[in-house]
Design an enzyme around this catalytic site. Sequence first.
Site, PDB file in Angstrom:
ATOM      1  N   GLU A 199     -29.672  -0.191  -7.238  1.00 28.56           N
ATOM      2  CA  GLU A 199     -28.964  -1.081  -6.320  1.00 28.56           C
ATOM      3  C   GLU A 199     -28.324  -0.233  -5.211  1.00 28.56           C
ATOM      4  O   GLU A 199     -27.474   0.605  -5.503  1.00 28.56           O
ATOM      5  CB  GLU A 199     -27.863  -1.834  -7.055  1.00 28.56           C
ATOM      6  CG  GLU A 199     -28.355  -2.742  -8.154  1.00 28.56           C
ATOM      7  CD  GLU A 199     -27.204  -3.355  -8.940  1.00 28.56           C
ATOM      8  OE1 GLU A 199     -27.120  -4.597  -9.007  1.00 28.56           O
ATOM      9  OE2 GLU A 199     -26.363  -2.595  -9.473  1.00 28.56           O
ATOM     10  N   ASP A 218     -27.822   1.276 -11.973  1.00 28.49           N
ATOM     11  CA  ASP A 218     -26.762   0.356 -11.602  1.00 28.49           C
ATOM     12  C   ASP A 218     -25.924   1.011 -10.503  1.00 28.49           C
ATOM     13  O   ASP A 218     -25.465   2.148 -10.651  1.00 28.49           O
ATOM     14  CB  ASP A 218     -25.894   0.061 -12.831  1.00 28.49           C
ATOM     15  CG  ASP A 218     -24.851  -1.002 -12.574  1.00 28.49           C
ATOM     16  OD1 ASP A 218     -25.244  -2.144 -12.273  1.00 28.49           O
ATOM     17  OD2 ASP A 218     -23.647  -0.694 -12.684  1.00 28.49           O
TER      18      ASP A 218
END
Length: 847
Positions: A529, A498
């Site tokens: 990400e 994340d």
Amino acid sequence: MKKLSIVLLGASLLSAHASAEWNFRGTPNQWLSTPLELVSGNQYQTCQSFGDNNPRFKIDRYGDWNEAYPNADYTVAANKSYDIRFFSDSKTITATEVANCGDIEIEPPEDSWYFRGTANGWQATPMDSSDNITFCTTQTFANDEPRFKIDHYGDWTENYPQADVLVDANSSYDICFNADTKVVTTEKQQCVDDCPITPETLGAVYSPSATTFSLWSPENSNVSVEVDGVSYAMQAVPDFAGYTQVYQATVPGDLHLKPYTFYVNGVQVRDPYGKMAQAGTGDYEAVNIVMDMSRTEPLDGWAARPSLIEREDAIIYELHVRDFTIDASSGVSADKRGKFLGLVEPGTTYQGITTGIDHLKELGVTHVQLLPVYDFATCDGLPDSDPCYNWGYDPRNYNIPEDRYSNVPNDYEQRVREFKTMINEFHKAGIRVIMDVVYNHTYNNEMFENISMQYYTASDLSGTGNSINADVPMVSRMIQDSLEYWVDEYSIDGFRFDLIGIFSYQEVQKWASHLNSKFADRNLLIYGEPWNGYASDPLEGQRVRYGTTHNMVDQHVGVFNGAYREALKGSNDDTRSAYMFNNVAAADSGWAIYDGFRGSPYDANDGRNSTWFRNYAADPEQSINYISAHDNFALWDKVYLSASSNVVQNSSHQVMSFTPPSDLSYAKRVVNFGMGLVLTSQGIPFIHAGDEFLRTKTNHQQISSPNAWNYGDHGGAHNSYNAPDSFNAIRWSNKIANVATFDYFKQLIALRRQHAGLRMNSNQEIAQYLSVSRPEQYAGQVITGHITDPSDSHNLFIVYNSGNNQSITLPAGSWTKVADANGAANASVTGSTVVEGTAVTMFTQQK
């Protein structure tokens, strides 16, 4: 085990013990003082024969009547003998009639000696004795100036020897003391098997005879650990195994399942390396559990890991543990719904169709990516009947399985075993497991702030107020150690990060290099990400971005291809559309699709290279291709809303009103088209759970009602992180209702797995064997790809057509159409042929 014996002679008495003397005074001895015999502990004894002169007595301390018991004289029968016992702690007396005092043997006193030293925090630990002369104990010493003494009464009034006994650091000793000679003997254990482990990580490192507790504390020296209610001071230790500024204590004994808590400056702090935590402990509670992880293995042993020859062979399926089985339609046993074990319960069905893990096997994916399954803060310890729901992007304990997904959260061994069993059953089913990890921030500052604020960045890079600063070496090491722990202990096959974009790519390189070196046979998937929480970052140039991803190619680190996603579908949270809706202007007139088809290959000589330029992958495995994930609208919700008219949304993307589409056939075709593009592009494809049967995240699936799209002030279908099951639960009836969509996904996955040309392993191969064309006459709507990969038994010709039906000319020779808008096909074609609009059409040619 072998032992080295060292005898310490010449021990000396420091001080005499001023113990109280208890005396019998009564009619048998004309109220004079007769000392009682110490039997053991606080018990004293005498035997007395009484006449008929009003027989009675008292017990007098010091023989001066200043302290005597009981208050009134203790009376007995005349002309009788009594065995009299006095208990100095309770000041109680027993008098047992005996035939003759000559027959009573006064029991010799039992002595007590205590070990006190650095190994037990200078507490008084009783020593064992079989003869009341030699007293022994076994102790394990850490690297904290190890030393000890032997204390007679546990109160320092009499102790030996005069100077502390010095011993070697990080060693165990059998220690004996002779109460007659006052000689201390130490025998150092040269261990072979069951010896304390010299710690190679921080946290609680267990062995059967001792556990070593270690904590990084860069600013504070007042560090201690409370273990099972006993506090132990922790001492600074020299640097070891790459760790610095560490405090440590070794506590003897088998401490498996014992609670422990670190304290810094008297304040409870969480163990950043904790392997287990007391279920339900929340903010500013930091109760960890010592674990012997060898007792938590799957009951039938570890199964073989599914084969993964190349990382590009992966097909990732993202799911949330609770969502996947919480609805009764999952067919999962009621007690396992929403749990780790529910994910892998075999044989589940709904009205004749497969559900659960059997559904994944039927679909054909190679990996599941689990939304956070470590111990997160929200919904902490609540029962499933409670409406609380969360995705879990609020870390509390990075290395501990989430208690809410366990059937037995307070059975710590079984809680771990459940998680391992889940991984093992996925492996048996031919599916690898990827963890979604959230090292970029914590639930709130309480997780680490009382250890050191060095854990956190000065500015809020994650948008949560508590971003982790991996540029601090010991913080970076903590993340690396956590990753290694999950792979080594739980057999995890990869990680989805994340907001990996808050980290410097150099740190990510270190983590990935370490993992791939230590687990070289695993072909781990590592990706994340490449953005942050919408923050301005002064170190932007060194963070993980599209423009820096190529630096991590040798470490096999990839990122989500958001550029390709937006080129395919348009925006994530509203109705703005792109190529799969035939809006080619939004997709850069097809060039973004042209590049994504090829795996978004990085070219060092491309003058367009920049932080966010779409061609960033130095190897196709670095491009994770997707059109939906847990964030933003689910695929069907995005397509449905974009196909609606008169759509009104507020600034938080919540849907206020719209007119539903009158015909859903085109919308369903768009879904197939979008996923067909993903599954036939170079790189690694990614599917969000339920997209394969048109899952909606509207409340109770009331997709045509605007009110059903919203939850609270900001959440709902576009951001269901805390919306209840009525929004998030997967209803398996959708698989029946949308079986055509499921069949399309399944058949395109099978084609991808069948043809190596769809998953080439290097940019050089792609450049050599994939010829992509964007014919001008189709105005960017049609893109073709001719694949001649020699590792594939077939040549491939793939056509993307976002517009109307078009006539295209195939390369020379005979071809077989194997896929069209509806999925698998089988039709012989030569020369020119018509390809459908809003469709991926695929042809094969036998070599």
